[in-house]
Design a protein around this motif. Structure first.
Motif, short mmCIF file in Angstrom:
data_model
loop_
_atom_site.label_atom_id
_atom_site.label_comp_id
_atom_site.label_asym_id
_atom_site.label_seq_id
_atom_site.Cartn_x
_atom_site.Cartn_y
_atom_site.Cartn_z
N ALA A 20 0.82 -1.21 0.00
CA ALA A 20 0.00 0.00 0.00
C ALA A 20 0.86 1.26 0.00
CB ALA A 20 -0.93 -0.01 1.21
N GLY A 21 1.72 1.40 -0.98
CA GLY A 21 2.45 2.64 -1.21
C GLY A 21 3.45 3.01 -0.15
N ALA A 22 4.47 2.23 0.00
CA ALA A 22 5.49 2.50 1.01
C ALA A 22 6.61 3.37 0.43
CB ALA A 22 6.05 1.19 1.54
N SER A 23 6.25 4.42 -0.27
CA SER A 23 7.25 5.22 -0.97
C SER A 23 7.94 6.24 -0.07
CB SER A 23 6.59 5.96 -2.14
OG SER A 23 5.55 6.79 -1.67
N VAL A 24 7.47 6.41 1.16
CA VAL A 24 8.02 7.44 2.04
C VAL A 24 9.05 6.88 3.01
CG1 VAL A 24 5.96 8.85 1.87
CG2 VAL A 24 6.13 7.13 3.68
N LEU A 25 9.52 5.67 2.75
CA LEU A 25 10.54 5.09 3.62
C LEU A 25 11.79 5.95 3.65
CD1 LEU A 25 10.32 1.33 2.69
CD2 LEU A 25 10.10 2.27 4.98
N GLU A 26 12.34 6.11 4.83
CA GLU A 26 13.61 6.80 4.92
C GLU A 26 14.72 5.86 4.47
OE1 GLU A 26 14.23 8.33 8.78
OE2 GLU A 26 12.30 9.34 8.88
N ALA A 27 15.63 6.39 3.66
CA ALA A 27 16.68 5.54 3.09
C ALA A 27 17.56 4.93 4.18
CB ALA A 27 17.52 6.35 2.12
N ALA A 33 17.44 -1.73 8.18
CA ALA A 33 16.54 -2.87 8.35
C ALA A 33 16.96 -4.04 7.50
CB ALA A 33 15.11 -2.45 8.00
N TRP A 34 17.30 -3.77 6.24
CA TRP A 34 17.69 -4.86 5.36
C TRP A 34 19.05 -5.43 5.73
CZ3 TRP A 34 14.23 -7.48 3.21
CH2 TRP A 34 13.09 -6.89 2.70
N ALA A 35 19.93 -4.58 6.20
CA ALA A 35 21.24 -5.09 6.62
C ALA A 35 21.10 -6.05 7.78
CB ALA A 35 22.15 -3.92 7.03
N ARG A 36 20.20 -5.72 8.71
CA ARG A 36 19.97 -6.62 9.85
C ARG A 36 19.38 -7.95 9.40
NH1 ARG A 36 18.39 -1.80 12.29
NH2 ARG A 36 16.26 -2.13 11.55
N SER A 37 18.51 -7.89 8.40
CA SER A 37 17.79 -9.10 8.00
C SER A 37 18.50 -9.88 6.91
CB SER A 37 16.39 -8.71 7.52
OG SER A 37 16.46 -7.93 6.36
N GLN A 38 19.66 -9.42 6.50
CA GLN A 38 20.32 -10.07 5.37
C GLN A 38 20.73 -11.50 5.69
OE1 GLN A 38 23.52 -7.81 3.76
NE2 GLN A 38 24.07 -9.35 2.27
N ALA A 173 14.77 -3.24 -8.03
CA ALA A 173 15.04 -2.45 -9.23
C ALA A 173 15.39 -1.00 -8.88
CB ALA A 173 13.84 -2.48 -10.16
N LYS A 174 14.93 -0.53 -7.74
CA LYS A 174 15.18 0.85 -7.32
C LYS A 174 16.34 0.97 -6.34
CE LYS A 174 10.29 2.14 -7.81
NZ LYS A 174 9.09 2.62 -7.08
N ALA A 175 16.95 -0.17 -5.97
CA ALA A 175 18.03 -0.14 -4.98
C ALA A 175 19.20 0.71 -5.49
CB ALA A 175 18.50 -1.56 -4.67
N SER A 176 19.80 1.48 -4.57
CA SER A 176 20.83 2.44 -4.98
C SER A 176 22.24 2.05 -4.55
CB SER A 176 20.50 3.82 -4.40
OG SER A 176 20.43 3.76 -2.98
N ARG A 179 24.79 -2.95 -1.16
CA ARG A 179 24.25 -3.57 0.06
C ARG A 179 22.74 -3.74 -0.03
NH1 ARG A 179 25.81 -4.35 5.34
NH2 ARG A 179 27.82 -3.35 4.95
N GLU A 180 22.06 -2.70 -0.50
CA GLU A 180 20.61 -2.81 -0.64
C GLU A 180 20.24 -3.91 -1.62
OE1 GLU A 180 18.36 0.68 -1.51
OE2 GLU A 180 19.42 1.90 -0.03
N ARG A 181 20.95 -3.95 -2.77
CA ARG A 181 20.64 -4.97 -3.77
C ARG A 181 20.85 -6.37 -3.20
NH1 ARG A 181 22.72 -0.91 -7.22
NH2 ARG A 181 24.87 -1.65 -6.99
N GLU A 182 21.94 -6.58 -2.49
CA GLU A 182 22.21 -7.89 -1.89
C GLU A 182 21.13 -8.26 -0.87
OE1 GLU A 182 26.08 -7.66 -0.25
OE2 GLU A 182 27.09 -7.47 -2.19
N SER A 183 20.70 -7.26 -0.11
CA SER A 183 19.69 -7.52 0.91
C SER A 183 18.36 -7.91 0.28
CB SER A 183 19.51 -6.28 1.80
OG SER A 183 20.69 -5.98 2.49
#
Length: 380
Positions: A20-27, A33-38, A173-176, A179-183
């Motif tokens: 439901a539109g999670a576009s306002v996530l802080e980078a 979060a993703w680093a912890r869950s990797q 596809a939007k990962a910058s 680390r984000e891409r790997e996560s």
């Protein structure tokens, strides 16, 4: 309504606002979060096992996109009793392998299901596959709830995975950063592995059931599997070792915001009071870290009681749920600020769970608690 509650139960901590539109996530929050869950990657350890007392061990689950519960491990003179079985057979098999490598070569003889939820029972089959001598213990109510719900909830979880994967691919596809891409790639791998493993899975039912209590006696120590009242579900049990003053609580006592979707908000504080009367010195919760005393348990009890009172007063005054979700804020709940309880839950959610949403895992679960209490106040 059934499907709504089920979806919330299965995917609340992960999906949140991802669809439901999670576009306002802080980078920064996203990357953390993703680093912890990797971890863990395929084949890696899924649990951190720590010794709690002689013969008592706590298996804390690593963060996974489809969550695993913790495990309590009791090793007596001849055999092993494990409490709870995680979200899938491969996770349970992983824990058994870790027990053999890190704790003991003694065989698992009993498996306890503290309640019927998917992330505590879908690994049951791994114990059946490992040994015909393993018997599964649960309350009468939990067996009944498994008979009524396990297949539908499994189907809901499997049916929801493609949606999770699609959403993750959009974010990939939007990962910058690398680390984000790997996560994201790791989370997609975990979700796909769950789908592949569970699409032809058949839930198991317990062998030994009881209304109030069941005891496993041994020369090393005794284990009391006890129903203390309705809480997180209608059938929650605690596993208490009087000689070690340790209790495995399932999700009746946890280290982050409770899930009340199937819960009994009026009964729950009294159930925790009953467990407290056992005077445990160590609490092995279903989620979150080991609790070395009763402080956090008491705080959880007070939080549920206070929030239930606030929601009940609002409902009696004729206020709609939408208004209560706005007017009841974390700042208005005194039990959250007492001795840092709100910060404790927030930290544990950030460290030990996977969440991608438009707010934070705490905010999403807090609002979910208000809705669940509103709907469950008069639950029979």
């Amino acid at each position: 309504m059934h499907n709504h509650v089920t979806r919330r139960d299965l995917f609340g901590q992960f999906l949140g606002g991802i669809i439901a539109g999670a576009s306002v996530l802080e980078a920064g929050y996203l990357r953390a979060a993703w680093a912890r869950s990797q971890r863990p990657a395929g084949g890696a350890r899924l649990f951190d096992i720590q010794k709690v007392a002689d013969g008592v061990y706590f298996g804390q689950a690593h963060a996974q996109v489809l969550t695993n519960c913790n495990a309590a491990i009791f090793v007596n003179s001849k055999e092993v009793i494990v409490v709870d079985a995680h979200s899938k057979p491969s996770a349970a098999a992983s824990l058994v392998g870790q027990i053999r490598k890190e704790v003991t070569s003694k065989p698992v003889r009993y498996l306890v299901n503290t309640h019927f939820h998917w992330d505590h029972t879908q690994g049951d089959a791994a114990y059946r596959a490992a040994s015909s001598k393993v018997e599964i213990i649960a309350s009468d109510a939990t067996k009944q709830l498994l008979e009524q719900n396990a297949r539908n909830r499994l189907k809901d979880s499997v049916d929801g995975v493609p949606q999770i994967i699609d959403a993750l691919k959009v974010r990939l596809a939007k990962a910058s950063t690398p680390r984000e891409r790997e996560s994201y790639q790791e989370q997609i791998r975990q979700a796909q592995a769950y789908l592949d493993e569970m699409k032809s899975f058949t839930p198991e039912l317990p062998d030994i059931t009881f209304a109030k209590s069941y005891e496993v006696k041994d020369s090393a120590f005794d284990l009391h599997v006890e129903f203390h009242g309705r809480a997180h579900t209608a059938g929650d049990v605690a596993v208490f070792c009087p000689q070690r003053r340790a209790v495995a609580s399932g999700d009746a006592i946890i280290g982050w915001v409770p899930n009340i979707a199937d819960g009994y908000p009026r009964d729950w504080p009294r159930t925790i009071d009953s467990i407290a009367e056992l005077a445990p010195e160590r609490i092995l919760p279903g989620h979150g870290p080991l609790q070395p005393n009763r402080e956090r348990m008491t705080q959880m009890r007070n939080y549920i009681e206070e929030l239930t009172g606030l929601v009940e007063n609002g409902k009696k005054a004729g206020k709609p749920l939408s208004e209560l979700k706005t007017t009841i804020t974390p700042a208005s709940v005194k039990s959250l600020s007492a001795n840092g309880y709100g910060a404790y839950m927030t930290d544990n959610l950030n460290r030990f769970s996977v969440y991608v949403g438009s707010r934070t895992p705490f905010e999403d679960r807090f609002t979910g608690n208000i809705e669940a209490i509103y709907n469950n106040l008069d639950k029979a």
